[in-house]
Structures are given as C-alpha cells and as structure tokens.
Design a protein around this motif. Sequence first.
Motif, PDB file in Angstrom:
ATOM      1  N   GLU A   1       0.830  -1.212   0.000  1.00 12.35           N
ATOM      2  CA  GLU A   1       0.000   0.000   0.000  1.00 12.35           C
ATOM      3  C   GLU A   1       0.865   1.263   0.000  1.00 12.35           C
ATOM      4  OE1 GLU A   1      -3.074   0.394   3.033  1.00 12.35           O
ATOM      5  OE2 GLU A   1      -3.638   2.360   2.209  1.00 12.35           O
ATOM      6  N   ILE A   2       1.960   1.221   0.738  1.00 12.11           N
ATOM      7  CA  ILE A   2       2.851   2.389   0.766  1.00 12.11           C
ATOM      8  C   ILE A   2       3.413   2.660  -0.635  1.00 12.11           C
ATOM      9  CG2 ILE A   2       5.074   3.276   1.653  1.00 12.11           C
ATOM     10  CD1 ILE A   2       4.427   1.948   4.324  1.00 12.11           C
ATOM     11  N   ASP A   3       3.811   1.608  -1.330  1.00  8.30           N
ATOM     12  CA  ASP A   3       4.344   1.795  -2.699  1.00  8.30           C
ATOM     13  C   ASP A   3       3.305   2.473  -3.592  1.00  8.30           C
ATOM     14  OD1 ASP A   3       6.771   0.698  -2.071  1.00  8.30           O
ATOM     15  OD2 ASP A   3       6.194  -1.350  -2.665  1.00  8.30           O
ATOM     16  N   ARG A   4       2.066   2.020  -3.452  1.00  4.28           N
ATOM     17  CA  ARG A   4       0.995   2.592  -4.274  1.00  4.28           C
ATOM     18  C   ARG A   4       0.777   4.062  -3.907  1.00  4.28           C
ATOM     19  NH1 ARG A   4      -4.110   3.591  -3.556  1.00  4.28           N
ATOM     20  NH2 ARG A   4      -4.374   2.510  -1.578  1.00  4.28           N
ATOM     21  N   LEU A   5       0.669   4.335  -2.585  1.00  4.37           N
ATOM     22  CA  LEU A   5       0.433   5.715  -2.139  1.00  4.37           C
ATOM     23  C   LEU A   5       1.585   6.638  -2.522  1.00  4.37           C
ATOM     24  CD1 LEU A   5      -1.157   5.129   1.383  1.00  4.37           C
ATOM     25  CD2 LEU A   5      -2.261   6.222  -0.575  1.00  4.37           C
ATOM     26  N   ASN A   6       2.796   6.119  -2.453  1.00  2.00           N
ATOM     27  CA  ASN A   6       3.945   6.956  -2.797  1.00  2.00           C
ATOM     28  C   ASN A   6       3.897   7.410  -4.251  1.00  2.00           C
ATOM     29  OD1 ASN A   6       5.089   7.243  -0.324  1.00  2.00           O
ATOM     30  ND2 ASN A   6       6.520   5.540  -0.549  1.00  2.00           N
ATOM     31  N   GLN A   7       3.357   6.551  -5.093  1.00  2.00           N
ATOM     32  CA  GLN A   7       3.212   6.963  -6.507  1.00  2.00           C
ATOM     33  C   GLN A   7       2.200   8.092  -6.627  1.00  2.00           C
ATOM     34  OE1 GLN A   7       2.343   3.677  -9.042  1.00  2.00           O
ATOM     35  NE2 GLN A   7       4.483   3.004  -9.077  1.00  2.00           N
ATOM     36  N   GLU A   8       1.121   7.956  -5.856  1.00  2.00           N
ATOM     37  CA  GLU A   8       0.055   8.970  -5.911  1.00  2.00           C
ATOM     38  C   GLU A   8       0.475  10.294  -5.292  1.00  2.00           C
ATOM     39  OE1 GLU A   8      -3.786   7.985  -4.181  1.00  2.00           O
ATOM     40  OE2 GLU A   8      -3.674   6.032  -5.183  1.00  2.00           O
ATOM     41  N   LEU A   9       1.188  10.204  -4.182  1.00  2.00           N
ATOM     42  CA  LEU A   9       1.450  11.412  -3.388  1.00  2.00           C
ATOM     43  C   LEU A   9       2.771  12.100  -3.732  1.00  2.00           C
ATOM     44  CD1 LEU A   9       0.309  10.034   0.096  1.00  2.00           C
ATOM     45  CD2 LEU A   9      -0.992  11.505  -1.443  1.00  2.00           C
ATOM     46  N   THR A  10       3.530  11.495  -4.581  1.00  2.00           N
ATOM     47  CA  THR A  10       4.852  12.046  -4.900  1.00  2.00           C
ATOM     48  C   THR A  10       4.763  13.545  -5.248  1.00  2.00           C
ATOM     49  OG1 THR A  10       6.838  11.697  -6.194  1.00  2.00           O
ATOM     50  CG2 THR A  10       4.775  11.410  -7.383  1.00  2.00           C
ATOM     51  N   PRO A  11       5.683  14.381  -4.827  1.00  2.00           N
ATOM     52  CA  PRO A  11       6.978  14.063  -4.212  1.00  2.00           C
ATOM     53  C   PRO A  11       6.938  13.754  -2.715  1.00  2.00           C
ATOM     54  CG  PRO A  11       6.754  16.423  -4.452  1.00  2.00           C
ATOM     55  CD  PRO A  11       5.514  15.822  -5.041  1.00  2.00           C
ATOM     56  N   PHE A  12       5.766  13.851  -2.086  1.00  2.00           N
ATOM     57  CA  PHE A  12       5.653  13.442  -0.679  1.00  2.00           C
ATOM     58  C   PHE A  12       5.982  11.943  -0.593  1.00  2.00           C
ATOM     59  CE2 PHE A  12       3.303  11.815   2.961  1.00  2.00           C
ATOM     60  CZ  PHE A  12       3.571  12.763   3.927  1.00  2.00           C
ATOM     61  N   LYS A  13       6.612  11.559   0.508  1.00  2.00           N
ATOM     62  CA  LYS A  13       6.974  10.141   0.607  1.00  2.00           C
ATOM     63  C   LYS A  13       6.631   9.559   1.977  1.00  2.00           C
ATOM     64  CE  LYS A  13      10.708   6.843   0.050  1.00  2.00           C
ATOM     65  NZ  LYS A  13      11.942   6.494  -0.642  1.00  2.00           N
ATOM     66  N   ILE A  14       6.130   8.325   1.944  1.00  2.00           N
ATOM     67  CA  ILE A  14       5.936   7.589   3.207  1.00  2.00           C
ATOM     68  C   ILE A  14       7.117   6.635   3.333  1.00  2.00           C
ATOM     69  CG2 ILE A  14       4.428   6.044   4.510  1.00  2.00           C
ATOM     70  CD1 ILE A  14       2.165   6.819   2.533  1.00  2.00           C
ATOM     71  N   PHE A  15       7.803   6.698   4.466  1.00  2.00           N
ATOM     72  CA  PHE A  15       8.879   5.740   4.709  1.00  2.00           C
ATOM     73  C   PHE A  15       8.305   4.524   5.441  1.00  2.00           C
ATOM     74  CE2 PHE A  15      11.521   9.586   4.233  1.00  2.00           C
ATOM     75  CZ  PHE A  15      12.437   9.105   3.292  1.00  2.00           C
ATOM     76  N   LYS A  16       8.806   3.369   5.031  1.00  2.00           N
ATOM     77  CA  LYS A  16       8.325   2.116   5.634  1.00  2.00           C
ATOM     78  C   LYS A  16       9.066   1.870   6.945  1.00  2.00           C
ATOM     79  CE  LYS A  16       7.653   0.158   1.061  1.00  2.00           C
ATOM     80  NZ  LYS A  16       8.383  -0.508  -0.034  1.00  2.00           N
ATOM     81  N   GLY A  17       8.352   2.028   8.036  1.00  2.00           N
ATOM     82  CA  GLY A  17       9.002   1.790   9.317  1.00  2.00           C
ATOM     83  C   GLY A  17       8.201   0.798  10.145  1.00  2.00           C
TER      84      GLY A  17
END
Length: 571
Positions: free
Chosen positions: A384-400
């Motif tokens: 889900e993070i990979d998908r959201l990162n594509q949508e929200l770019t340049p904002f990024k979610i880091f996987k922690g």
Amino acid sequence: MDNKEIIQILKLTASLLELYGENQFKVRSYQTAVYNLERNAQELIGLGEKQLAELPGVGKSIAATIREISQTGVSSTLDNLLKQTPKGILELLKVKGVGARKIKTVWDQLGVETAEELLSAATRGELAELSGFGKKTQDRIQQIISFYLSNKHLIHYKDADHLGLSLEQQIKLQFPDARWSRAGSFRRKVEVVESLDYVWASDRIGEAEDFLDSMQGLDKNLQLSGPLRWRGEFRDNSELLDVRFCNLSEFGAKLIYYTGNMEHLALTNEQGKSLREVLEQSHSDESTAYSEIGWPVIIPELREGLYENEFLSGHKMEDILVTEDLKGILHNHSTYSDGKHSLEDMARACKDLGYEYLGISDHSQTAVYANGLNEEKVLEQHREIDRLNQELTPFKIFKGIESDILSDGSLDYSEPILHTFDFVVASVHFNLNMDVDKATERLLRAVKNPNTTILGHPTGRLLLKREGYPIDHQKVIDACAHRGVVIELNANPWRLDLDWRWVHYAVEKGVKISINPDAHEMDTLEDVYYGVCVARKSGLTKVMTFNAMSLEEMDHYLSTRKSKISLHSNV
Ligand SMILES: [Zn+2]
Ligand SMILES: [Zn+2]
C-alpha cells in the motif's frame, strides 16, 4: 456530547463494575467497546442503536447505553454506581497500576477511602497482610501512590497551554492594548507545571483585577491573593492561576524576574554583574534589561540556568530548533495496528501540514494488545505504501515499524523481514518492572542491533501517571553514539521521553534527536510541537535534529544506513 465524553463514561463504568466485582464478561465487554471506540473515527452521537451495535467491539447492551448517553447526557448504570462510591475511591481508580479489585479490598477490609489513607496503610505495613497482596505488592502500591500524590497538583504542559490560550483570548478581547505575558515554568514550557503564571502590566490594575474576579469559571483565593497578585483556581479542573500585576514601566524587569528560575537569575556576565542586580532597576522591556548585562534576549525555554552561557558564547539563539525546521515526522501509527486513522489519511494529513515525508511505524507482532503486524500484514502495508507513494509524490511515506524490544533485548522479526523496512524504531512496551541493570542491558542490546535506526521513548515514562523504568542514561546514550543510533524525543505530551535534561549530553556525544509525535490519529500529528518545546529547553539545534533533514537527505541517510546493515550483521 462528543465521542471522547461518551468513551469516558464507558471507561468509568468499566472500572466501577470491576470494583464492585461484576462478572468478568460484563466488565470485558465495556473494556472491549472502549478499546475499539477509541480507534473509531465515526461520530457516535447521531447513530441509532442498530448502527451502534454493528460497530466493532460494541454489543447490543453497550449500544443501548451509548444511545441513552447521547439522548440524555447520562448513563443510569453509571449514575447508580457513582451513588455508592466515595470521591476518594473514584480518584484512586484513576491511578494507573493499582487495580479496581485491590482498591475494593482495601476499602472493605481497612476502610481506606483516599489516596492518602492508602499510602498510610501501606507505610504501616497493613497491606501486606491482606490476602492477594504480600510485601512485594505493598511496596509497589506504596511507590505508585507516593508518585501519584507528589504529582497530583501538576498539569501537563499541553493542557496548561490550551487552558492558557482560552483565558488569553478573553483578556485580548477585553483589554486589547494590555501588556501581559506568561511567566514562570509555564512560560519556560516545562513538561509539567504547577500553575499558569502571568505578569500583567497596566495603568489600571484595579480593572484588570475586577475582570479576573468576575470571570466565569475562575475562583479567587482571597487568602493567597494580594494588592498586586491574583491567585485562584480554574473551577472545572482546579488548575492554579497566578497573575502578578505591575506598572508598565517595570514590565520587562518583572517578566524576566518571574520567568527565569533561581539559577538563571544568578547568572553573571564577564564583569561579574548578575542578572538579578540588573533587575533592581525598572525596565519596560526585556531587551533593555538583557542588553544592560550585554546579552541578547534569551529565549524563555532556555532560562533554566543550564545552557545559557554556552549559547551566549558559541551558538546563536536563532540556531535553536523551531517547529518549522522539521521537514517530516517519523514514528506514527495507522489502523494497521492501533491507530485511529488509515495510512492514507495519516499521509494526506501530514502532507497537508506541509511536511515532505511521513514515517509510519505501526506496532510489531509481539504487541498483540496493540494489534501488532504479523509478517504478512507488514508486506501488505508495504504494497500500500508503494501505491500511495506513486500517488502522493513528491511526498513520501517511509516504511518503518515500531519494533518491540523483547525481554532479552532482541527485536521482533526475523532478519529478512527487518531488512524490508526503511527504518526501525525500537521501543520497550512490556515487562516494565526491571532494575536499572536489566533495563539498561535490554536497551543496549537493541541499540547494538544493526537494524535499529531510532531508539523509541527510552524510559517508557508516562508523565504524572507512571515513572519510567530506570536506565543508565549515560551508558545508553554512549552506545547510541557508538552505533550511530538516533534517539527519539517522543513528543506525546504524556511522554516527552527522552527527558530534555539528557538531550544536551546526547547531542554533545554526536547523537541526533528525532522528535516524533507517535500519533495514533491525524489530530495528534501536531503534538510534535510539544516535543520541540522541551527540545528547545536543552538548546537543541536544527542541525542535530534528525527529522529536520529534507526528504532527499533523509532518503539518502536511510538507504546508506540500510546498505551498511549486512556489513554490521556479524559484529
Ligand atoms: Zn511505543
Ligand atoms: Zn508508537
């Protein structure tokens, strides 16, 4: 009536049912409802009984209770329970760590009805004799109650801040031209404060006093007040208000005098002149008083008599961290574990606040009570993070992940899974009763683990509620310095852990500090501000703040660190 108030009623009902020995299932059903509702973003007030009963963790009977509360504002079940319960017992139920059943036993068998009486009974050794208690439990209760009583009159800074803001709004309306300021530990933004202090300068002091006298929700304490001082309480919560009045010509001097602690006022310049001496004359502004001693205005948070000189000689006041310096926030939760809002909601809220990145670190698998993620869930979240990162770019979610530090100090997943994260926050959440050696050893092992990026809330303290487990701060910080591990200053107003008094030492050793809200819902992302408040007390600079790094810098840092993990793995 909002969700919070409804949940509060259910929570208290659960404690009272437990106190009166109601059957376990009934008690549990209230507790389950509370747990689930706290993580439910839906407004309860307008829902019908049927819709309520369909919410996770809410059964038919609790649905009926919630409906009753939304329609009448009260719960008859709770009202009946309250009628039989003394005030002191209600107070004891709020103390974390004693337990309703034990409170009932001391109430029944020793006639104990208040925290003070419970402490005396423990001190006299009477608790140890009761069945189900013993010496160890008695010692623990004695420790918990003395901690509670010594903190009882204190308020969290965040609560004080909110209360202060609403009072200030009214003052501004009534006296738009008045000169007033917060003072004391309240202005220094100490993590817990005793009272809301103010200095108020006016040519018409009488009017200002009359205004406070007549304000709704305030009770004046005549004995403690005087001609130039108004002291009293906020009626709802009995927080103390302490206002000192002065003439406009002396406002600056009085404000410095009533803001800094004793050590700050005793500071001297190179000629040996102390700040206290300067304040013997009138100064209408702080800046003229400070300039007389040859200093710039020292930010109120720093006026603790600890690090002022260092700043005056080395750094500049402008170097000290401000909230706007933070470029992203790490350590937050979502509905994947025990958060209230979805990953996407949290990310969008964080982006809307102007941040460049969000670190999501839900609970790990051992944290069953917090719905910790098993390996499968981890991978699902990453997709889900990979998908959201594509949508929200340049904002990024880091996987922690917020990996539990297990009792032996190890982290919570297998190596291959640990390697899938961009960063790991390692925190202790269970088995908190450890001596200092054990607790320190447990943390040291976690710090030595090459997968650990950030050491989360290092002592586990909950301000005014629970002391942290004892750790050897110096040893832990030294180890973090040695292994390049960042230390968290958890900005949740209950935690503010690492304590700011240790931040300075950490920075001296080259350890960066990460200020994280540990948000479990969108609203508390902004709690990061309270972390910044205490960080400023230690003189933390932007340069030494981990999440003041831009997205690009953070990305680079995390990927470089990750690439080194395998090199360290055998160390
Ligand atoms: Zn935690
Ligand atoms: Zn957390």
